[in-house]
Design an enzyme around this catalytic site. Structure first.
Site, PDB file in Angstrom:
ATOM      1  N   HIS A 120       0.781  -1.236   0.000  1.00 19.42           N
ATOM      2  CA  HIS A 120       0.000   0.000   0.000  1.00 19.42           C
ATOM      3  C   HIS A 120       0.819   1.295   0.000  1.00 19.42           C
ATOM      4  O   HIS A 120       0.456   2.274   0.668  1.00 19.42           O
ATOM      5  CB  HIS A 120      -0.974   0.011   1.177  1.00 19.42           C
ATOM      6  N   HIS A 195      -9.774   2.453  -0.089  1.00 14.96           N
ATOM      7  CA  HIS A 195      -9.718   1.319   0.834  1.00 14.96           C
ATOM      8  C   HIS A 195     -10.846   1.364   1.865  1.00 14.96           C
ATOM      9  O   HIS A 195     -10.615   1.140   3.057  1.00 14.96           O
ATOM     10  CB  HIS A 195      -8.353   1.279   1.520  1.00 14.96           C
ATOM     11  N   GLU A 329     -11.840  -3.358  -3.458  1.00 17.74           N
ATOM     12  CA  GLU A 329     -10.855  -2.352  -3.874  1.00 17.74           C
ATOM     13  C   GLU A 329     -10.608  -2.511  -5.374  1.00 17.74           C
ATOM     14  O   GLU A 329      -9.944  -3.455  -5.790  1.00 17.74           O
ATOM     15  CB  GLU A 329      -9.549  -2.562  -3.113  1.00 17.74           C
TER      16      GLU A 329
HETATM   17  C1  GAL Z   1      -5.962  -5.160   1.933  1.00 15.32           C
HETATM   18  C2  GAL Z   1      -5.090  -6.351   1.691  1.00 15.32           C
HETATM   19  C3  GAL Z   1      -5.014  -7.161   2.963  1.00 15.32           C
HETATM   20  C4  GAL Z   1      -4.534  -6.294   4.128  1.00 15.32           C
HETATM   21  C5  GAL Z   1      -5.383  -5.047   4.217  1.00 15.32           C
HETATM   22  C6  GAL Z   1      -4.878  -4.061   5.241  1.00 15.32           C
HETATM   23  O1  GAL Z   1      -6.001  -4.361   0.788  1.00 15.32           O
HETATM   24  O2  GAL Z   1      -5.639  -7.128   0.615  1.00 15.32           O
HETATM   25  O3  GAL Z   1      -4.159  -8.271   2.770  1.00 15.32           O
HETATM   26  O4  GAL Z   1      -3.188  -5.974   3.939  1.00 15.32           O
HETATM   27  O5  GAL Z   1      -5.417  -4.378   2.988  1.00 15.32           O
HETATM   28  O6  GAL Z   1      -4.909  -4.595   6.504  1.00 15.32           O
END
Ligand code: GAL
Length: 364
Positions: A120, A195, A329
């Site tokens: 991210h 998100h 997402e």
């Molecule tokens: C999502 C991801 C998960 C986790 C989450 C944040 O986008 O697919 O694996 O990292 O974000 O906790």
């Protein structure tokens, strides 16, 4: 009156105004914008991380609930318990294997913040943590706010100066429309998303296992046990990932308990032509009757069922239990920068990245 960016400001209509929402730990002032529509929806978005902090939606009886996870203040968003609630995510959403990639024969190492991978967009200056500039607007579609941020060359290890716009608009059709634009002065990987975590019974309700989900995807990208795609593209048929007709999340999730994802946390390869805005998913909560539909121009969607939520106490002192929210997402596939066989995430100098995601709401 602020100027509209998407057309003439409507006569007599006032674009939303920003209210102070405290400061970051670096001392930067943060503002919160409230968007309203005639259908009784209210969306609140703050300048830190261009983050959706509240989304109030009526149920089948007209009772309104906030259906997204979040925090009451900036300190909550800055805390270690914040798992990217509602934010704009990037520069590269999802994982990059070992944080390494090559662009124009040069190897880059970005921070490994989800061992052994990068997740991210980084550690200190990922897009969820920076304060964006806001410009409210109003068009025939409804009220909106355009957020802009320019990430300097090298920020969080990524090449190129990346200039971004994210606009949120709450339409008369009860849709939250999110539009992204980005340009760079050098080739660089870009994969932006929102998100938001949804619970259609209201954020803080104990589970989403009873939500019924449809995803228009015949295929998905299997991963290794660090959630990095193997490069294969497999059919969903015969797996718990077959959501081509509606299934309750809880119906088959236990089959995934022993996988690295501990539930649903998969990239679905969406049917239909990417670049075209098309309906890709529907979620219904039978209890409240609230329905969420998702449209996007992107090739993939990460469907995540809050498996890493751990009972943190957040907005309104509510607790967010394991699997008490879901994310859809819209994005390119994870680790695309290391998979030439996937649709490319490299934005070339002079090209324009665009992405539309529309979250629509109704009740039945
Ligand atoms: C999502 C991801 C998960 C986790 C989450 C944040 O986008 O697919 O694996 O990292 O974000 O906790």
């Amino acid at each position: 009156m602020a100027m509209s960016v998407l057309g003439a400001t409507m006569a007599g209509a006032e674009p939303p105004k920003g209210e102070p929402f405290g400061k970051t730990s670096r001392g930067e002032p943060v503002e919160l914008y409230t968007l309203k529509n005639k259908g009784g929806l209210t969306a609140k978005i703050m300048t830190r991380g261009a983050t959706l902090t509240e989304l109030n939606v009526p149920d089948k009886n007209g009772d309104v609930a906030d259906v997204v996870l979040g925090w009451d203040d900036v300190a909550g968003y800055e805390s270690a318990d914040n798992q990217y609630f509602g934010c704009t995510t990037g520069r590269v959403a999802n994982r990059i294997a070992k944080g390494k990639f090559t662009v124009l024969n040069k190897e880059y190492q970005v921070p490994v913040n989800n061992a052994p991978n990068a997740l991210h967009g980084g550690v200190e200056r990922s897009l969820d943590k920076v304060v964006w500039k806001a410009e409210p607007f109003e068009t025939h579609r409804g009220q909106g706010v355009k957020f802009t941020y320019t990430s300097p060359d090298g920020e969080e290890g990524y090449p190129g100066k990346l200039t971004m716009e994210v606009s949120y608009q709450l339409t008369g059709d009860n849709e939250l429309r999110i539009e992204y634009i980005a340009t760079s002065d050098r080739p660089t990987p870009v994969n932006l998303t929102n998100h938001s975590y949804f619970n259609l019974q209201g954020a803080g309700s104990p589970t989403v296992l009873d939500h019924e989900v449809t995803i228009h995807a015949d295929k998905y990208t299997p991963t290794d046990d660090t959630l990095i795609p193997t490069g294969k593209i497999d059919p969903v048929e015969g797996t718990p990932l077959d959501f081509r007709s509606a299934h309750k999340i809880g119906e088959r999730i236990e089959q995934l308990d022993k996988t690295a994802a501990i539930g649903y946390d998969h990239n679905f390869v969406l049917n239909g032509a990417s670049g075209t805005l098309r309906k890709i998913a529907r979620v219904k909560d039978p209890k409240s009757g609230r329905v969420l539909t998702v449209q996007t121009t992107e090739p993939g969607v990460q469907f995540y069922t809050g498996n890493f939520l751990k009972g943190q106490k957040a907005k309104g002192s509510k607790t967010y239990a394991h699997r008490s929210a879901l994310c859809l997402e819209t994005q390119h596939f994870p680790d695309s920068v290391n998979h030439p066989e996937f649709p490319t995430t490299i934005l070339k100098a002079g090209d324009k990245y665009t992405h539309i995601c529309v979250y629509g709401f109704s009740a039945e």
